[in-house]
Design an enzyme around this catalytic site. Structure first.
Site, short mmCIF file in Angstrom:
data_model
loop_
_atom_site.label_atom_id
_atom_site.label_comp_id
_atom_site.label_asym_id
_atom_site.label_seq_id
_atom_site.Cartn_x
_atom_site.Cartn_y
_atom_site.Cartn_z
N ASN A 196 0.79 -1.25 0.00
CA ASN A 196 0.00 0.00 0.00
C ASN A 196 0.82 1.29 0.00
O ASN A 196 0.34 2.31 -0.50
CB ASN A 196 -1.01 0.00 1.16
CG ASN A 196 -0.38 -0.21 2.51
OD1 ASN A 196 0.67 -0.82 2.64
ND2 ASN A 196 -1.02 0.30 3.54
N GLU A 251 3.77 -5.95 12.08
CA GLU A 251 2.87 -4.80 11.92
C GLU A 251 1.72 -5.27 11.05
O GLU A 251 1.88 -5.44 9.84
CB GLU A 251 3.62 -3.65 11.21
CG GLU A 251 4.64 -2.95 12.06
CD GLU A 251 4.01 -2.01 13.08
OE1 GLU A 251 2.80 -1.72 12.98
OE2 GLU A 251 4.73 -1.60 13.99
N CYS A 271 -3.61 0.39 6.73
CA CYS A 271 -3.81 -0.31 8.00
C CYS A 271 -4.49 0.59 9.02
O CYS A 271 -5.18 0.15 9.91
CB CYS A 271 -2.48 -0.79 8.53
SG CYS A 271 -1.30 0.55 8.84
N GLU A 276 7.25 0.38 15.86
CA GLU A 276 8.13 0.92 14.82
C GLU A 276 8.09 2.45 14.88
O GLU A 276 7.48 3.04 15.76
CB GLU A 276 7.70 0.41 13.45
CG GLU A 276 7.85 -1.11 13.37
CD GLU A 276 7.92 -1.66 11.98
OE1 GLU A 276 7.53 -0.97 11.03
OE2 GLU A 276 8.38 -2.82 11.84
#
Ligand code: NAD
Length: 482
Positions: free
Chosen positions: A154, A251, A287, A463
């Site tokens: 994405n 993630e 996300c 992250e």
């Protein structure tokens, strides 16, 4: 030289541009036209062996090079990315279908992410411990050697560049595997870094997840795996990594709630809810998209009017046009998946407020209208599963305890979003929501350095932060008897 996607590309393994050892290739499809643009190598186990051997050979000197040398390379890389930003944004738009304005925004933010890790590189440090006059005890942080970085489709370049920075800064060699649908800009990244990093420090292996992705996760000499992608693949990665007891960070996906409280102005809140879907950034393939809209019953009428109006303003079409808000989804199977979710919403009794299918007049390309469902219940598929497209589900609420319970009732816990003018309500809700990142009165803007990462099935680890840098090091304690 402008980048031409219309070509058969090579990948970058151990400092060399190469085809897959067995010659296998994958097509690159333009999502706006469904035409074939070119091909990329479909890497396999033999290619991985070369990349791992090159990383193994390069790792000691790269670790010993010192953080100043590594930070200098990252700073130079950030500068080169900034110089080529427009070209790379166009390439990502051609490859992914994401609107050009969104990909320009991706490219605008990427250099600072790389610079951030260059800046905090010396923070990968240890500590000393009180041990008495006859003993010295301290910790040092050392790199793993080879790190696998597997990324989704994405934000192609932003993830490729942003996610190699921390492991490189910490002194690791990186084996980057971009998504098979959007590999082109990761290969450009390898080109930008080619003369900055010693051979073997960065390899970019293009190819399918079930082939090169699985091989990477299963390889005994790649001790650290950082994965960004869907929950089902994340589970697969975790299982495969168990064999070698690898250090894994994940993630993963989200089914994120946005809670609209009764004290806000419904018009701006509806516009914010659309923005928080990241439609104009990556067609809702984010996300962080807040696809479950919990709207207080007192606001329902005016909120829905404003929502339908805002969604109706969005222009769907050629992703390279400056005035396009939403381009095509990135690939055919995903297009079918999103349309199947819309069909499930209808079948299970939700009402389509706006959108609901392929936009009229766009018969080719993986286009989907921005779609809003109302009359959604928490039991419906569209309220429980990540759709990863331009589809919103509106749910009502009245009681705050109940809305918290419903917001927390899904397996995901990536982000949550709260809209209220009541400071106490905002902090209380933020405290109670099961999510790794909570926005209050904002639409996804994250200050550099704030840790990002999911709770529950949305992931493991953080992250975009110091925690990420440290996660690419292993701590060793040394106790010296004097
Ligand atoms: P995906 O899980 O299908 O693929 C992600 C990557 O994993 C790809 O490179 C793929 O080739 C690879 N892969 C597939 N099978 C593999 C295997 N068995 N072993 C190793 N690698 C394998 O995800 P996607 O469809 O590309 O991306 C969308 C998903 O990513 C969504 O769920 C989205 O929420 C999530 N995502 C999460 C974040 C985050 O920061 N939490 C960011 C972006 C996207």
């Amino acid at each position: 030289m402008p980048v031409r996607p219309e070509a058969d590309r090579r990948m970058f393994v151990g400092g060399e541009w190469t085809d897959a050892a067995d010659g296998a290739r994958l097509p690159v499809i333009d999502p706006a036209t469904e035409e074939r643009l070119g091909t990329v190598p479909d890497a396999g186990p033999d290619d991985l062996e070369r990349a791992v051997a090159a990383a193994g050979a390069a790792a000691p000197a790269w670790a010993d090079a010192g953080w100043q040398r590594r930070a200098a390379a990252l700073r130079e890389l950030a500068g080169r990315i900034a110089e080529r930003a427009e070209e790379l944004a166009v390439l990502d738009t051609r490859d992914s279908g994401n609107p050009i304005t969104g990909m320009r925004a991706d490219l605008a933010s990427t250099p600072s992410e790389v610079l951030y890790y260059a800046g905090i590189a010396p923070e990968a440090k240890g500590a000393t411990f009180p041990a008495g006059p006859d003993m010295l005890a301290y910790t040092v942080r050392q790199p793993y050697g080879a790190v696998a970085r597997i990324i989704p489709f994405n934000h192609p370049f932003k993830f490729a560049a942003g996610k190699i920075a921390a492991p490189l800064a910490a002194g690791n060699c990186v084996l980057l595997k971009p998504a098979e649908q959007t590999s082109l800009s990761a290969l450009e990244l390898a080109g930008l870094a080619e003369d900055l990093l010693p051979p073997g420090v960065l390899s970019v292996l293009t190819g399918r997840g079930e082939r090169i992705g699985a091989a990477l996760v299963g390889h005994g000499r790649v001790p650290r795996v950082a994965f960004t992608g869907s929950v089902p693949t994340g589970r697969r990665v975790l299982r495969a990594a168990a064999r070698h007891v690898k250090h894994v960070s994940l993630e993963l996906g989200g089914k994120n709630p946005i809670i609209i409280c009764p004290d806000v102005d419904p018009g701006p809140a509806a516009r914010a809810a659309v923005k928080a879907m990241n439609l104009a950034r990556c067609n809702g393939q984010s996300c962080g998209s807040t696809s479950r809209l919990f709207v207080h019953d007192d606001l329902r009428g005016p909120f829905l009017d404003a929502l339908a109006e805002r969604v109706g303003e969005l222009r769907v079409g050629d992703p390279l046009a400056d005035d396009t808000d939403i381009g095509p989804l990135t690939f055919a199977a995903h297009h079918e998946r999103v349309l199947a979710y819309i069909a499930a919403g209808r079948r299970e009794g939700a009402t389509v407020l706006t959108g609901g299918g392929r936009p009229p007049g766009l018969e080719r390309g993986f286009f989907v209208e921005p779609t809003v469902f109302t009359d959604v219940t928490g039991a419906m598929t569209i309220a429980r599963e990540e759709i990863f497209g331009p589809v919103m589900a509106v749910l009502g609420w009245r009681d705050v305890d109940e809305v918290v319970a419903r917001a927390n009732s899904v397996e995901y816990g990536l982000v949550a979003n709260v809209w209220t003018r009541d400071v106490s309500a905002a902090h209380r809700l933020a405290g109670r929501l099961e999510a790794g990142y909570v926005y209050v009165n904002g639409t996804g803007k994250r200050p550099l350095g704030t840790p990002f990462g999911g709770w529950k099935h949305s992931g493991m680890g953080k992250e975009n932060s110091l925690e990420e840098l440290l996660s690419y090091t292993r701590s060793k304690t040394v106790a010296v008897t004097l």
